[in-house]
Design an enzyme around this catalytic site. Structure first.
Site, PDB file in Angstrom:
ATOM      1  N   HIS A 127      32.901  37.518  38.797  1.00  0.00           N
ATOM      2  CA  HIS A 127      34.635  37.640  38.234  1.00  0.00           C
ATOM      3  C   HIS A 127      35.479  37.312  36.556  1.00  0.00           C
ATOM      4  O   HIS A 127      35.566  37.927  35.585  1.00  0.00           O
ATOM      5  CB  HIS A 127      35.930  37.030  38.851  1.00  0.00           C
ATOM      6  CG  HIS A 127      36.542  38.264  40.135  1.00  0.00           C
ATOM      7  ND1 HIS A 127      36.348  38.808  40.616  1.00  0.00           N
ATOM      8  CD2 HIS A 127      36.504  36.913  41.648  1.00  0.00           C
ATOM      9  CE1 HIS A 127      36.557  39.256  41.069  1.00  0.00           C
ATOM     10  NE2 HIS A 127      37.120  38.138  42.557  1.00  0.00           N
ATOM     11  N   ASP A 162      30.553  40.570  47.907  1.00  0.00           N
ATOM     12  CA  ASP A 162      31.213  39.914  47.620  1.00  0.00           C
ATOM     13  C   ASP A 162      32.960  40.896  48.290  1.00  0.00           C
ATOM     14  O   ASP A 162      32.741  41.563  47.680  1.00  0.00           O
ATOM     15  CB  ASP A 162      31.668  39.021  46.611  1.00  0.00           C
ATOM     16  CG  ASP A 162      33.277  38.626  46.252  1.00  0.00           C
ATOM     17  OD1 ASP A 162      32.612  36.990  47.006  1.00  0.00           O
ATOM     18  OD2 ASP A 162      34.227  38.428  45.744  1.00  0.00           O
TER      19      ASP A 162
END
Length: 309
Positions: A127, A162
């Site tokens: 992220h 993910d």
């Protein structure tokens, strides 16, 4: 323990302070200098303030109507931390450097000719954008790994497995055509990070056509997931990748507290087999996957699946 049970040999990366110049060079190939300088001193500056909190949280998020940069510590937190899921504490910078150290050692093994290496990193990184932390990520380990591998391989692919969209990785490589980015994740219309990860995000400029998002609906099971992974594998082959980074999250498991999919432990064996079928030097970089009893078994299954093709 799951990696040990799968027969992996364990090597500890050197402490970051022993190779800080190498780490900084690798980090700055991916991240903005001012952002890195902020992360490096954020806690020490923050903690000097009277009544400083034990963690740095933003209490304002600048938007497109706010254009003036402000170096007040509170303002800097809002500028460089995108959400409240990435608080900076006393050891955040050191821990993040440790993750990068593990990645650098792992990439060196791949470049030396090893077929597969697993970089067990915490905190995770996918992220983290070029100049912003978010979602418990500060330095983008998978992106750093890909750039390191590009020093030896002409074309590198990243498959992010993910549960959450790898928005930071996408942002970093969105205008590059030498690193293919693919993310299989929960549909961002209903799932974090909400503002990216849609199918119409293809890349731009030199990177147009080199970003692929495969959002899946809540409750997606093994059949749905493997079909998405098959599509990803086909794209990697057509790209003619020479090395592969797998941003590895186990939060796709059915009982993960931060997930929304329905994979079983043996699903990861099949995922590992499909990744191995690409026949590429492969670096697994740990992303999400949170504490559930099956986490150990899930990691073991992934590795055994890769080995047993």
């Amino acid at each position: 323990m799951g990696l040990l049970e799968a027969g992996c040999e364990i090597e500890f990366a050197p402490p970051p302070e022993l190779c800080i110049s190498i780490l900084r060079q690798s980090i700055l190939a991916v991240h903005d200098t001012k952002y890195i300088d902020y992360l490096r001193v954020a806690w020490s500056h923050w903690s000097q303030n009277q009544n400083a909190s034990t963690e740095i949280f933003p209490n304002i998020s600048p938007n497109r109507h706010m254009v003036n940069f402000n170096e007040n510590p509170v303002a800097l937190a809002g500028w460089y931390i995108a959400d409240c899921a990435a608080p900076i504490g006393q050891f955040t910078w050191e821990n993040s450097l440790g993750s990068v150290s593990a990645v650098i050692v792992a990439t060196s093994r791949i470049k030396a000719g090893e077929l597969v290496v697993y970089a067990l990193c915490r905190p995770s990184g996918h992220h983290a954008c070029r100049d912003m932390a978010m979602g418990m990520c500060f330095l983008n380990n998978s992106a750093i790994a890909a750039v390191e591998l590009r020093k030896q391989f002409d074309r590198v692919a990243i498959i992010d497995i993910d549960m959450h969209h790898g928005n930071g990785t996408q942002q970093i490589f969105y205008q590059r055509g030498d690193i293919l980015t693919i993310s299989i994740h929960g549909d961002s219309r209903d799932f974090y990070p909400f503002y990216s990860g849609f199918e119409n995000e293809y890349g731009s400029g030199d990177g147009e056509g080199y970003n692929l998002n495969i959002p899946l609906p809540k409750g997606s099971n093994e059949a749905f997931y493997l079909k998405a992974l098959e599509k990803s594998a086909s794209r990697v082959l057509s790209f003619k990748a020479e090395a592969l980074v797998v941003a590895t999250g186990f939060d796709t498991f059915k009982s993960d507290p931060l997930g929304c999919f329905a994979l079983e432990s043996n699903s990861y064996y099949k995922i590992g087999r499909m990744i191995r079928s690409l026949n590429l030097p492969t670096l697994f970089v740990q992303e999400g996957g949170y504490f559930v009893e099956a986490l150990r078994e899930n990691a073991r299954q992934l590795v055994k699946g890769f080995e047993n093709v």
